[in-house]
Design a protein around this motif. Structure first.
Motif, PDB file in Angstrom:
ATOM      1  N   TYR A 103       0.798  -1.224   0.000  1.00  0.00           N
ATOM      2  CA  TYR A 103       0.000   0.000   0.000  1.00  0.00           C
ATOM      3  C   TYR A 103       0.830   1.273   0.000  1.00  0.00           C
ATOM      4  O   TYR A 103       0.320   2.332  -0.331  1.00  0.00           O
ATOM      5  CB  TYR A 103      -0.948   0.009   1.212  1.00  0.00           C
ATOM      6  N   THR A 104       2.103   1.181   0.381  1.00  0.00           N
ATOM      7  CA  THR A 104       2.933   2.387   0.446  1.00  0.00           C
ATOM      8  C   THR A 104       4.303   2.077  -0.135  1.00  0.00           C
ATOM      9  O   THR A 104       4.941   1.106   0.263  1.00  0.00           O
ATOM     10  CB  THR A 104       3.096   2.876   1.901  1.00  0.00           C
ATOM     11  N   ILE A 105       4.750   2.910  -1.070  1.00  0.00           N
ATOM     12  CA  ILE A 105       6.086   2.777  -1.645  1.00  0.00           C
ATOM     13  C   ILE A 105       6.868   4.037  -1.292  1.00  0.00           C
ATOM     14  O   ILE A 105       6.378   5.158  -1.471  1.00  0.00           O
ATOM     15  CB  ILE A 105       6.045   2.608  -3.181  1.00  0.00           C
ATOM     16  N   ILE A 106       8.081   3.827  -0.766  1.00  0.00           N
ATOM     17  CA  ILE A 106       8.964   4.948  -0.436  1.00  0.00           C
ATOM     18  C   ILE A 106      10.221   4.794  -1.286  1.00  0.00           C
ATOM     19  O   ILE A 106      11.135   4.055  -0.916  1.00  0.00           O
ATOM     20  CB  ILE A 106       9.316   4.962   1.067  1.00  0.00           C
ATOM     21  N   PRO A 107      10.263   5.459  -2.435  1.00  0.00           N
ATOM     22  CA  PRO A 107      11.432   5.339  -3.317  1.00  0.00           C
ATOM     23  C   PRO A 107      12.525   6.316  -2.890  1.00  0.00           C
ATOM     24  O   PRO A 107      12.376   7.525  -3.037  1.00  0.00           O
ATOM     25  CB  PRO A 107      10.862   5.689  -4.692  1.00  0.00           C
ATOM     26  N   LEU A 108      13.613   5.796  -2.355  1.00  0.00           N
ATOM     27  CA  LEU A 108      14.726   6.646  -1.924  1.00  0.00           C
ATOM     28  C   LEU A 108      15.863   6.641  -2.938  1.00  0.00           C
ATOM     29  O   LEU A 108      16.950   7.116  -2.650  1.00  0.00           O
ATOM     30  CB  LEU A 108      15.217   6.193  -0.545  1.00  0.00           C
ATOM     31  N   ARG A 109      15.597   6.075  -4.088  1.00  0.00           N
ATOM     32  CA  ARG A 109      16.526   6.143  -5.215  1.00  0.00           C
ATOM     33  C   ARG A 109      15.705   6.142  -6.489  1.00  0.00           C
ATOM     34  O   ARG A 109      14.573   5.677  -6.504  1.00  0.00           O
ATOM     35  CB  ARG A 109      17.502   4.978  -5.224  1.00  0.00           C
ATOM     36  N   THR A 110      16.296   6.641  -7.542  1.00  0.00           N
ATOM     37  CA  THR A 110      15.642   6.623  -8.838  1.00  0.00           C
ATOM     38  C   THR A 110      15.980   5.310  -9.520  1.00  0.00           C
ATOM     39  O   THR A 110      17.152   4.943  -9.619  1.00  0.00           O
ATOM     40  CB  THR A 110      16.134   7.793  -9.716  1.00  0.00           C
ATOM     41  N   ALA A 111      14.968   4.598  -9.972  1.00  0.00           N
ATOM     42  CA  ALA A 111      15.216   3.349 -10.690  1.00  0.00           C
ATOM     43  C   ALA A 111      15.957   3.652 -11.981  1.00  0.00           C
ATOM     44  O   ALA A 111      15.775   4.705 -12.595  1.00  0.00           O
ATOM     45  CB  ALA A 111      13.898   2.638 -10.973  1.00  0.00           C
ATOM     46  N   ALA A 112      16.785   2.712 -12.381  1.00  0.00           N
ATOM     47  CA  ALA A 112      17.640   2.903 -13.551  1.00  0.00           C
ATOM     48  C   ALA A 112      16.844   3.051 -14.842  1.00  0.00           C
ATOM     49  O   ALA A 112      17.296   3.674 -15.783  1.00  0.00           O
ATOM     50  CB  ALA A 112      18.615   1.742 -13.665  1.00  0.00           C
TER      51      ALA A 112
END
Length: 185
Positions: A109-118
């Motif tokens: 239910y929650t995504i915390i993206p702390l990097r940019t996917a390639a």
């Protein structure tokens, strides 16, 4: 911390929804996308410490990445495969490039993206994991049907791409964006 506060709110809302609608209770979890294995380790150390929500999540976090092997990796894979089970205590999964395909869950239910996917494909795959509906269809209940992505500057780009008619996600008819949500930070 913002992502965890959203997670707590989602847990309560899902519990109330399930009880009121006499549906099975869904145990939501948070996916944290770390920059690298060192970053993942530091995040886990923070989340399991008493400084983070008074240690409430000390036993509820796991870290998975390609540097793990043997028994550790097998245990983590078993944890991932049983995340929907209410007996599995894990509520926060920290990963580094490990969850590209073959992992189907309906309670993200929650995504915390702390990097940019390639790549755009990896970002779409990450979002796609959160678009699987736990009840197999839309319920009409906002919290039960909503994926929250804690804003990352590059994720607005992928949401814009997802809204294009030829998007991989759009072709599956599994994403809708509320225009009011786009206005907010």
């Amino acid at each position: 911390e913002d992502g965890i506060r959203i997670h707590e709110d989602t847990k309560v809302a899902l519990d109330i929804f399930a009880r009121n609608s006499k549906m099975p209770i869904v145990k939501p979890f948070v996916l944290v996308v770390a920059k690298d294995t060192d970053h993942a380790r530091k995040l886990r150390e923070l989340i399991t410490s008493n400084a983070f929500f008074d240690g409430r999540y000390a036993e509820m976090v796991m870290e998975i990445h390609s540097n793990q092997s043997g028994e550790e990796k097998e245990e983590n894979i078993a944890q991932l495969l049983s995340l929907e089970n209410s007996e599995n205590k894990i509520e926060i999964v920290i990963h580094v490039n490990m969850l590209k395909e073959g992992w189907d869950v309906t309670n993200l239910y929650t995504i915390i993206p702390l990097r940019t996917a390639a790549s755009t494909t990896l970002r779409e795959q990450t979002i796609g994991r959160g678009l699987r509906l736990p009840y197999g269809k839309r319920t009409g209940h906002d919290k039960a049907d909503k994926l929250t992505i804690v804003a990352h500057d590059r994720f607005q780009e992928i949401i814009d791409e997802a809204n294009k008619p030829d998007s991989i996600i759009r072709q599956e008819n599994i994403i809708t964006i509320d225009e009011q949500d786009l206005i907010q930070p």
